[in-house]
Scaffold this active site. Sequence first.
Site, short mmCIF file in Angstrom:
data_model
loop_
_atom_site.label_atom_id
_atom_site.label_comp_id
_atom_site.label_asym_id
_atom_site.label_seq_id
_atom_site.Cartn_x
_atom_site.Cartn_y
_atom_site.Cartn_z
N ASP A 124 -12.57 1.84 4.39
CA ASP A 124 -12.95 3.27 4.39
C ASP A 124 -12.45 3.98 3.13
O ASP A 124 -12.88 5.09 2.82
CB ASP A 124 -12.45 3.98 5.65
CG ASP A 124 -10.93 4.04 5.78
OD1 ASP A 124 -10.23 3.45 4.95
OD2 ASP A 124 -10.45 4.70 6.74
N GLU A 125 -11.54 3.32 2.38
CA GLU A 125 -11.01 3.96 1.16
C GLU A 125 -12.07 4.14 0.10
O GLU A 125 -11.88 4.92 -0.83
CB GLU A 125 -9.84 3.15 0.59
CG GLU A 125 -8.67 3.11 1.53
CD GLU A 125 -7.33 2.91 0.84
OE1 GLU A 125 -7.25 3.00 -0.38
OE2 GLU A 125 -6.36 2.67 1.57
N TYR A 148 -7.29 -0.13 -6.28
CA TYR A 148 -7.68 -0.92 -5.10
C TYR A 148 -9.05 -0.46 -4.59
O TYR A 148 -9.98 -1.26 -4.45
CB TYR A 148 -6.64 -0.79 -3.98
CG TYR A 148 -7.17 -1.26 -2.64
CD1 TYR A 148 -7.33 -2.62 -2.38
CD2 TYR A 148 -7.55 -0.36 -1.64
CE1 TYR A 148 -7.85 -3.06 -1.17
CE2 TYR A 148 -8.07 -0.78 -0.43
CZ TYR A 148 -8.21 -2.15 -0.20
OH TYR A 148 -8.75 -2.58 0.99
P1 NAD Z 1 -3.74 -9.33 3.20
O1 NAD Z 1 -3.18 -8.84 1.91
O2 NAD Z 1 -2.86 -9.41 4.39
O3 NAD Z 1 -4.37 -10.79 2.99
C1 NAD Z 1 -5.13 -11.12 1.88
C2 NAD Z 1 -5.31 -12.64 1.89
O4 NAD Z 1 -6.17 -12.99 0.79
C3 NAD Z 1 -4.02 -13.41 1.71
O5 NAD Z 1 -3.95 -14.48 2.62
C4 NAD Z 1 -4.11 -13.92 0.28
O6 NAD Z 1 -3.39 -15.14 0.07
C5 NAD Z 1 -5.60 -14.09 0.11
N1 NAD Z 1 -6.02 -14.03 -1.30
C6 NAD Z 1 -5.69 -13.07 -2.22
N2 NAD Z 1 -6.25 -13.37 -3.40
C7 NAD Z 1 -6.97 -14.50 -3.23
C8 NAD Z 1 -7.79 -15.28 -4.07
N3 NAD Z 1 -7.97 -14.95 -5.37
N4 NAD Z 1 -8.40 -16.37 -3.56
C9 NAD Z 1 -8.22 -16.72 -2.27
N5 NAD Z 1 -7.44 -16.03 -1.42
C10 NAD Z 1 -6.82 -14.93 -1.88
O7 NAD Z 1 -5.01 -8.42 3.47
P2 NAD Z 1 -5.54 -7.81 4.85
O8 NAD Z 1 -4.78 -6.58 5.13
O9 NAD Z 1 -5.61 -8.88 5.84
O10 NAD Z 1 -7.01 -7.36 4.39
C11 NAD Z 1 -8.08 -8.28 4.47
C12 NAD Z 1 -9.35 -7.61 3.98
O11 NAD Z 1 -9.62 -6.46 4.75
C13 NAD Z 1 -9.27 -7.13 2.53
O12 NAD Z 1 -10.52 -7.38 1.92
C14 NAD Z 1 -9.03 -5.62 2.65
O13 NAD Z 1 -9.55 -4.95 1.54
C15 NAD Z 1 -9.78 -5.32 3.92
N6 NAD Z 1 -9.29 -4.18 4.69
C16 NAD Z 1 -7.97 -4.11 5.04
C17 NAD Z 1 -7.53 -3.05 5.84
C18 NAD Z 1 -6.08 -2.94 6.26
O14 NAD Z 1 -5.72 -1.92 6.85
N7 NAD Z 1 -5.24 -3.93 6.03
C19 NAD Z 1 -8.44 -2.06 6.25
C20 NAD Z 1 -9.78 -2.16 5.85
C21 NAD Z 1 -10.19 -3.23 5.08
O1 DAU Z 2 -7.91 2.66 4.97
C1 DAU Z 2 -8.04 1.26 4.86
C2 DAU Z 2 -6.97 0.76 3.92
O2 DAU Z 2 -5.73 0.92 4.60
C3 DAU Z 2 -7.16 -0.69 3.50
O3 DAU Z 2 -8.36 -0.81 2.77
C4 DAU Z 2 -5.97 -1.17 2.66
O4 DAU Z 2 -6.10 -2.55 2.37
C5 DAU Z 2 -4.70 -0.93 3.45
O5 DAU Z 2 -3.58 -1.28 2.66
C6 DAU Z 2 -4.60 0.52 3.88
O6 DAU Z 2 -4.41 1.39 2.73
P1 DAU Z 2 -3.42 2.65 2.80
O7 DAU Z 2 -3.03 3.03 1.44
O8 DAU Z 2 -3.95 3.71 3.69
O9 DAU Z 2 -2.22 1.93 3.60
P2 DAU Z 2 -0.64 1.93 3.41
O10 DAU Z 2 -0.08 1.19 4.58
O11 DAU Z 2 -0.21 1.48 2.06
O12 DAU Z 2 -0.29 3.47 3.56
C7 DAU Z 2 -0.69 4.22 4.68
C8 DAU Z 2 -0.27 5.67 4.43
O13 DAU Z 2 1.16 5.74 4.42
C9 DAU Z 2 -0.71 6.20 3.11
O14 DAU Z 2 -1.02 7.60 3.24
C10 DAU Z 2 0.50 6.02 2.21
C11 DAU Z 2 1.65 6.24 3.17
N1 DAU Z 2 2.90 5.50 2.86
C12 DAU Z 2 2.83 4.18 2.58
C13 DAU Z 2 3.96 3.46 2.30
C14 DAU Z 2 3.89 1.99 1.96
C15 DAU Z 2 4.11 6.17 2.89
O15 DAU Z 2 4.18 7.39 3.19
N2 DAU Z 2 5.25 5.46 2.61
C16 DAU Z 2 5.23 4.14 2.30
O16 DAU Z 2 6.31 3.56 2.04
#
Ligand code: NAD
Ligand code: DAU
Length: 351
Positions: A124-125, A148
């Site tokens: 959603d970012e 990102y």
């Molecule tokens: P994560 O950082 O936990 O995991 C990423 C994985 O990708 C790791 O296992 C890493 O080793 C692998 N990776 C990184 N670079 C690579 C490469 N070049 N080749 C092969 N593998 C590689 O990420 P996540 O939080 O599980 O997110 C997964 C997906 O979901 C991402 O595409 C992210 O943008 C998306 N997403 C995450 C969130 C969230 O809140 N975490 C929300 C919305 C979308």
């Molecule tokens: O919205 C989806 C995204 O959510 C994913 O696409 C990203 O991969 C995932 O990392 C996440 O991004 P955010 O930037 O929203 O997540 P993060 O956990 O880094 O931060 C959540 C919120 O908390 C954000 O407003 C920043 C704030 N924050 C984060 C950290 C690490 C703090 O206030 N303190 C902190 O130390």
Amino acid sequence: MNIFVTGGAGFIGSNFITHVLGLSQEYSIVNFDKLTYAGNLANLDSIASNPQYTFIQGDICDPAAVAAAMAGCHTVVHFAAESHVDRTIDDPAPAIATNVTGTFVLLQIALKLNIKKFLHVSSDEVYGDLPLGTFADENSQLRPSSPYSASKASSDLIVRSYVRSFDFPAVITRASNNYGPFQFPEKFLPLLITNALEDKPLPIYGDGKQERNWLHVTDHCRGILAVLERGRIGEVYNIGGLDAIENLTLARRVLRATGKTESLLSHVKDRPGHDRRYALTCEKMERELGWKPSISLDQGLHKTIEWYRSNTAWLAGVRGGEYLTYYQKHYANRGPSGQFIAESGRNSPER
Ligand code: NAD
Ligand code: DAU
């Protein structure tokens, strides 16, 4: 169905693999993961010996490795990414390489191998900051703010171009903030939980009034599978959770749920370019695929706190040298007086 999963050793990918293999023996999964700092095979211990599961270590930017590993698969679910916003602000290069070039490499190979469906996992970012009272639907403008989110928006557009130009069978999902088991504790919610459990300060960027929508990872995995099986080619699907909440309010809830006091709250220097608010409408998922989130933040938060409380060995395993170096470097100079050092317990700057 033989599914090629990228990034399956990360947080969401590993939850997805475990979820899918637990549902039916009809699925086989090849997990292709580079094992960066965020990849952890311990997340997959419960299915490691499942005959339907294969792990291949490799980089999605390496065309030969991808081609060899993807051969024989029918569909692709693409999770692999540099996923932490703060790290991509410190150094955008890895995110541009993996999230943009890596996605391009996967598309090229998948097109050649005649893959039947390619699900690109996005965020959603990509919609950027939304003013109060407004919500992004799947046709909203892409206005990314960080390296990102710009890299994710770029890859979304490249995927879209393959659908239009090459009749490529891709779908895109855009999810809100995930939380749940196996999340690397650099992200906000697991950081709040693990620090609270250890009486360490909870770092709140700026005023903490930024709003995020929280989606339990199991709801996300159900949504991804629904889109993989039934989503329409060329379409985008938003996947959001039930609860939107300001960061500071979330931190207070974690403190209450862990029995800690608000003296642990620590306002620190804000993230540059920090988006104030994300908000999605997810009606399309419900209307077309019958999906809606089922886990409230209240339920999910308690379960997740219990998970981190019970999985201390897993936590010790991921908080090794790389994590500590990042943590110290990232937070060392964030406190108002420059002394925010989380490892040393309650050494919190003024609030
Ligand atoms: P994560 O950082 O936990 O995991 C990423 C994985 O990708 C790791 O296992 C890493 O080793 C692998 N990776 C990184 N670079 C690579 C490469 N070049 N080749 C092969 N593998 C590689 O990420 P996540 O939080 O599980 O997110 C997964 C997906 O979901 C991402 O595409 C992210 O943008 C998306 N997403 C995450 C969130 C969230 O809140 N975490 C929300 C919305 C979308
Ligand atoms: O919205 C989806 C995204 O959510 C994913 O696409 C990203 O991969 C995932 O990392 C996440 O991004 P955010 O930037 O929203 O997540 P993060 O956990 O880094 O931060 C959540 C919120 O908390 C954000 O407003 C920043 C704030 N924050 C984060 C950290 C690490 C703090 O206030 N303190 C902190 O130390």
